[in-house]
Scaffold this motif. Sequence first.
Motif, PDB file in Angstrom:
ATOM      1  N   PRO A 166     -40.909  17.352 -28.413  1.00  0.00           N
ATOM      2  CA  PRO A 166     -40.917  18.221 -27.228  1.00  0.00           C
ATOM      3  C   PRO A 166     -39.817  17.861 -26.241  1.00  0.00           C
TER       4      PRO A 166
ATOM      5  N   PRO B  54     -42.657  19.608 -20.586  1.00  0.00           N
ATOM      6  CA  PRO B  54     -43.986  19.351 -21.164  1.00  0.00           C
ATOM      7  C   PRO B  54     -44.712  18.224 -20.454  1.00  0.00           C
TER       8      PRO B  54
ATOM      9  N   ARG C  82     -46.386  14.616 -25.246  1.00  0.00           N
ATOM     10  CA  ARG C  82     -45.289  13.777 -25.750  1.00  0.00           C
ATOM     11  C   ARG C  82     -45.704  12.306 -25.706  1.00  0.00           C
TER      12      ARG C  82
ATOM     13  N   GLU D 216     -47.336  23.337 -32.434  1.00  0.00           N
ATOM     14  CA  GLU D 216     -45.908  23.589 -32.293  1.00  0.00           C
ATOM     15  C   GLU D 216     -45.386  24.502 -33.406  1.00  0.00           C
TER      16      GLU D 216
END
Length: 478
Positions: A177, A340, A345, A447
């Motif tokens: 990300p 994000p 993450r 994702e």
Amino acid sequence: MNFLADSTFSPHRERGQLLRLHCQRLTRDTIMPERILIIDDEPNITRSFSSLLSDEGYFTICANSAEEGLKSLRKQRFDLVLLDLNLPKMSGIEFLQSLSESSLSPEVLVISGQSDIVTALEAIKTGAVDYLEKPVPPEKLVTSVRSALLLSTANRQRMLMVGEIDSTSQIIGQSLPLQRLLDAVDQVAPTDSTVLITGENGTGKELVATRLYLQSKRRDKPFIKVNCPGIPATLFESELFGHTKGAFTGAVKDHPGKFVLADGGTLFLDEIGDLPIECQAKLLRIIDTGEIERLGESIERKVDVRIICATNRDLRKLISDRKFREDLFYRISVITIDVPPLRQRRDDIPALVGEFLRRFDPGESCRLSPDAMAFLTTLDYPGNVRQLKNMIERITIFNRDKTVHRNDLLSDIPSSGGTISHDKKNLSLAELLSNYEKNLLAAMLKETDGNISEAARRLGIDRANYSKKAKEYGLKES
């Protein structure tokens, strides 16, 4: 005694391979698998450990004495050392002492048949990150190795000098990300388009704005920051457009205004969603015309300013609530970049922890244990990177000359912050890493819109293994 038979540890291989690949993405040197040096004077033990860890995807080298281990360390880099304490000639404790006196600094995980607690404490005091007593169950060994390698990632980041960190933005991490975010920033930065940066509080929107500026053609010109909530509506025109002496009561001298100060450069309007509605039309006009008029004079002045805005609010909802102008929204969001949250993450957490430890504890008087490092990767961080930064700062203040364990961290978690559930506080390290793996699998499926083949490809693992683990965790694929 070959207690690590294939039939015993094979159910854990897929999980280990996935987390090992995941950990590899945490640092810049991720091309090669992590390297582990195994030092034990019993060949059957070194073979068993090597077999297990090789199946987990690690690169292993075996040594049957401390002297042989030191020779291997001088020849090549290792991320972790598995060390027996009861060795011939040079003992394990002496080996640890020699490491502390040299520049050779991999993490050391002590594994010994000596159950003496005094010996264990001496090993930890001398520099080992953890102590395991033989015989070690395979899953316990793999879990301890994983958490020690997470700690190794944090410590590598901690040892970086300031000049070695990305000088363009101080944005730390290598997660997918974050890489997508930075790729978008690097594409947009050279243009003069207006940019709207969105994201939750504490995600680093100002760092993204700074990177946009530093990567732009205007990097040698001014970069002026404006905190929109900090400007009262009555002073908005004066602050942004400027005023002449005597323009109003209290105007004792000329004030150029933020737009003039930023002329030729970049103006960053932070938290623009909090800008009063009565000020928005005035801002829209200058964005459209590029002209300003100072309070107290009727002369219009042309300015050349690139505008970057940031907000943690849902501007479309504010538009529907008539609290934000739709026309202004479209003018400031030619390009939208979403930052994000940290929970998306998590693989950047070890590097971030290492960076904050470097900043707040340059003398390295505070250390994190592997279980503490693994525990930090499982938290949700509603305050994002800022919350993690504050947590590490508190840890370094209250734990001088101490190794911090997971239980020490529980008292630092705000009870009302929604950071971690009561149930999660009581989980074992293996269960925490299992949750970590599940979150990673779920995030990658999200994702890739449920495309399990693409998700497996991005993580570098076999599709069948990914599918098996996804079903085990009840995750849906398309």
